[in-house]
Design an enzyme around this catalytic site. Structure first.
Site, PDB file in Angstrom:
ATOM      1  N   SER A 131       0.817  -1.211   0.000  1.00  0.00           N
ATOM      2  CA  SER A 131       0.000   0.000   0.000  1.00  0.00           C
ATOM      3  C   SER A 131       0.851   1.262   0.000  1.00  0.00           C
ATOM      4  O   SER A 131       1.938   1.294   0.599  1.00  0.00           O
ATOM      5  CB  SER A 131      -0.863  -0.033   1.261  1.00  0.00           C
ATOM      6  OG  SER A 131      -1.356   1.233   1.557  1.00  0.00           O
ATOM      7  N   TYR A 156      -2.407  -0.135  10.064  1.00  0.00           N
ATOM      8  CA  TYR A 156      -2.556  -0.755   8.744  1.00  0.00           C
ATOM      9  C   TYR A 156      -1.241  -0.639   7.955  1.00  0.00           C
ATOM     10  O   TYR A 156      -0.722  -1.635   7.442  1.00  0.00           O
ATOM     11  CB  TYR A 156      -3.705  -0.073   7.982  1.00  0.00           C
ATOM     12  CG  TYR A 156      -3.761  -0.456   6.528  1.00  0.00           C
ATOM     13  CD1 TYR A 156      -4.100  -1.758   6.136  1.00  0.00           C
ATOM     14  CD2 TYR A 156      -3.491   0.478   5.527  1.00  0.00           C
ATOM     15  CE1 TYR A 156      -4.154  -2.114   4.793  1.00  0.00           C
ATOM     16  CE2 TYR A 156      -3.551   0.133   4.185  1.00  0.00           C
ATOM     17  CZ  TYR A 156      -3.877  -1.167   3.817  1.00  0.00           C
ATOM     18  OH  TYR A 156      -3.928  -1.512   2.489  1.00  0.00           O
TER      19      TYR A 156
HETATM   20  N1  LIG Z   1      -8.360  -0.644  -2.506  1.00  0.00           N
HETATM   21  C1  LIG Z   1      -7.314   0.126  -2.287  1.00  0.00           C
HETATM   22  O1  LIG Z   1      -7.344   1.331  -2.525  1.00  0.00           O
HETATM   23  C2  LIG Z   1      -6.028  -0.456  -1.758  1.00  0.00           C
HETATM   24  C3  LIG Z   1      -4.929   0.405  -1.607  1.00  0.00           C
HETATM   25  C4  LIG Z   1      -3.731  -0.107  -1.125  1.00  0.00           C
HETATM   26  C5  LIG Z   1      -3.613  -1.441  -0.835  1.00  0.00           C
HETATM   27  N2  LIG Z   1      -4.697  -2.271  -0.979  1.00  0.00           N
HETATM   28  C6  LIG Z   1      -4.524  -3.686  -0.656  1.00  0.00           C
HETATM   29  O2  LIG Z   1      -5.022  -4.461  -1.740  1.00  0.00           O
HETATM   30  C7  LIG Z   1      -5.589  -5.668  -1.258  1.00  0.00           C
HETATM   31  C8  LIG Z   1      -7.019  -5.814  -1.735  1.00  0.00           C
HETATM   32  O3  LIG Z   1      -7.758  -4.697  -1.263  1.00  0.00           O
HETATM   33  P1  LIG Z   1      -9.296  -4.479  -1.600  1.00  0.00           P
HETATM   34  O4  LIG Z   1      -9.521  -3.024  -1.720  1.00  0.00           O
HETATM   35  O5  LIG Z   1      -9.706  -5.394  -2.683  1.00  0.00           O
HETATM   36  O6  LIG Z   1      -9.938  -4.927  -0.197  1.00  0.00           O
HETATM   37  P2  LIG Z   1     -11.148  -5.921   0.111  1.00  0.00           P
HETATM   38  O7  LIG Z   1     -11.395  -5.805   1.578  1.00  0.00           O
HETATM   39  O8  LIG Z   1     -12.285  -5.636  -0.810  1.00  0.00           O
HETATM   40  O9  LIG Z   1     -10.556  -7.330  -0.237  1.00  0.00           O
HETATM   41  C9  LIG Z   1      -9.861  -8.145   0.682  1.00  0.00           C
HETATM   42  C10 LIG Z   1     -10.543  -9.497   0.718  1.00  0.00           C
HETATM   43  O10 LIG Z   1      -9.767 -10.328   1.584  1.00  0.00           O
HETATM   44  C11 LIG Z   1     -10.640 -11.073   2.387  1.00  0.00           C
HETATM   45  N3  LIG Z   1      -9.927 -11.385   3.635  1.00  0.00           N
HETATM   46  C12 LIG Z   1      -9.533 -10.529   4.602  1.00  0.00           C
HETATM   47  N4  LIG Z   1      -8.924 -11.200   5.599  1.00  0.00           N
HETATM   48  C13 LIG Z   1      -8.918 -12.503   5.236  1.00  0.00           C
HETATM   49  C14 LIG Z   1      -8.445 -13.682   5.835  1.00  0.00           C
HETATM   50  N5  LIG Z   1      -7.846 -13.666   7.045  1.00  0.00           N
HETATM   51  N6  LIG Z   1      -8.606 -14.861   5.185  1.00  0.00           N
HETATM   52  C15 LIG Z   1      -9.220 -14.905   3.972  1.00  0.00           C
HETATM   53  N7  LIG Z   1      -9.704 -13.814   3.349  1.00  0.00           N
HETATM   54  C16 LIG Z   1      -9.552 -12.624   3.979  1.00  0.00           C
HETATM   55  C17 LIG Z   1     -11.867 -10.195   2.615  1.00  0.00           C
HETATM   56  O11 LIG Z   1     -13.023 -10.952   2.900  1.00  0.00           O
HETATM   57  C18 LIG Z   1     -11.967  -9.444   1.280  1.00  0.00           C
HETATM   58  O12 LIG Z   1     -12.871 -10.092   0.404  1.00  0.00           O
HETATM   59  C19 LIG Z   1      -5.440  -5.623   0.261  1.00  0.00           C
HETATM   60  O13 LIG Z   1      -4.258  -6.309   0.603  1.00  0.00           O
HETATM   61  C20 LIG Z   1      -5.294  -4.136   0.566  1.00  0.00           C
HETATM   62  O14 LIG Z   1      -4.586  -3.937   1.759  1.00  0.00           O
HETATM   63  C21 LIG Z   1      -5.902  -1.802  -1.444  1.00  0.00           C
END
Ligand SMILES: NC(=O)c1ccc[n+]([C@@H]2O[C@H](COP(=O)([O-])OP(=O)(O)OC[C@H]3O[C@@H](n4cnc5c(N)ncnc54)[C@H](O)[C@@H]3O)[C@@H](O)[C@H]2O)c1
Length: 320
Positions: A131, A156
């Protein structure tokens, strides 16, 4: 380079994961999704992504917690997994004040379990979500991958940086190829309800006021979901031995501009409560895109002006 056929996507029912799954399945890959459908936000939205976005495309789904070593080992024993796209995480900065251990569980223990499985089953291609938050309040912008990222201002961010460091140690010790991708404010159809674009659109359509933190002076390097998916797929294809790359559009936009775009796409005027910065939020995000461009031949294409109406159209079609 070819992606090895069976690809495990952790967090595959999530916002980014479901889009990645769709793209990989469409290009002929066998996809295995692991997600625990936790209630951080409505699990029905996660199920709907798989049902509607993936439609009837073939994939294998495990409702499993990535921190459950026994269940994860079973999955790796059942499938010859060639690549891992590790996206599962406890996302969001503000939720840490409510449940800090959710970050420890999913981001630290969960990632360690994924790394252990990669070691045990000798997986030769691993991409890990990181991130932009790892940069904290940076000394100068745009941020570059060579900048020091050792002052996270949220739990985070601290756990995401820890994921990168654990990944490096597994790369070093066991020669596992790994690419950590630092995403910058990803948005688009099927996005996360806890993110500003989603909640502002909801408020506009329901005639509710919005809280605008940082007195409206924050800027974000908003990056459209399709561009992020391109970057993830390219990282899987390149399979670099070790890399940390910023995936962001490289064009920071004032939060107020995003709000104006929501207002014009919905045809509503939002009532705004201007409030101070929230603890854990950084004031600006803005990446230099040269490194990702050179390493992956990746270039983001979608502007915020194009992307916000796409999001609002999806929102209207899903909720009305
Ligand atoms: N969306 C953004 O702007 C953004 C920015 C920076 C980093 N990220 C990173 O990208 C990745 C995806 O983000 P996103 O926006 O799709 O988030 P999201 O919350 O929509 O997706 C994460 C998924 O992981 C699942 N999950 C969480 N903990 C879990 C566990 N212990 N076991 C199994 N499944 C689990 C959740 O149910 C969810 O469906 C994450 O690692 C997030 O930190 C996202």
């Amino acid at each position: 380079m070819e992606i090895r056929q069976k690809i495990l996507i952790t967090g595959g029912a999530g916002f980014i994961g479901s889009h990645v799954a769709k793209r990989l399945i469409q290009s002929g890959h066998e996809v295995i999704i692991v997600d625990n459908f936790n209630p951080y936000y409505d699990p029905d939205l996660k199920r709907a992504r798989l049902r509607i976005l993936l439609q009837d495309t073939p994939h294998t789904l495990y409702t499993t917690d990535i921190a459950d070593q026994w269940a994860m080992r079973k999955i790796f024993q059942t499938h010859a997994i060639g690549s891992i796209c590790h996206l599962a995480a406890q996302a969001g900065v503000r939720y840490a004040s409510k449940d800090p251990f959710a970050y420890e569980h999913s981001n630290l223990r969960g990632t360690l379990t994924v790394l252990e499985m990669a070691r045990e089953f000798q997986v030769g291609n691993i991409v890990i979500a990181s991130s932009s938050s790892v940069y904290g309040n940076a000394a100068q912008y745009p941020v570059k991958e060579t900048d020091i990222a050792d002052k996270p201002i949220s739990l985070y961010a601290a756990t995401k940086r820890a994921c990168e460091l654990m990944a490096y140690s597994y790369h070093h010790l066991y020669q596992l190829p790994m690419t950590c991708l630092r995403f910058f404010t990803v948005y688009g159809p099927w996005g996360r309800p806890d993110m500003a674009l989603f909640s502002f659109t909801n408020a506009a359509l329901e005639g509710k006021p919005i809280d605008v933190f940082g007195h409206g002076e924050m800027t974000r390097d908003f990056t459209y979901i399709d561009d992020i998916v391109d970057g993830i797929v390219k990282a899987l294809e390149k399979n670099l031995p070790w890399a940390v790359l910023n995936l962001g559009r490289g064009k920071p936009e004032p939060l107020m501009h995003m709000i104006n775009l929501v207002e014009s796409a919905t045809g509503k005027t939002l009532e705004k409560n201007f409030l101070p910065m929230q603890p854990g939020d950084v004031k600006h995000t803005w990446t230099d895109t040269h490194e990702a461009n050179a390493a992956l031949d990746w270039e983001p294409k979608t502007s915020l002006d194009e992307g916000v109406p796409q999001f609002v159209n999806w929102y209207l079609s899903y909720f009305t």
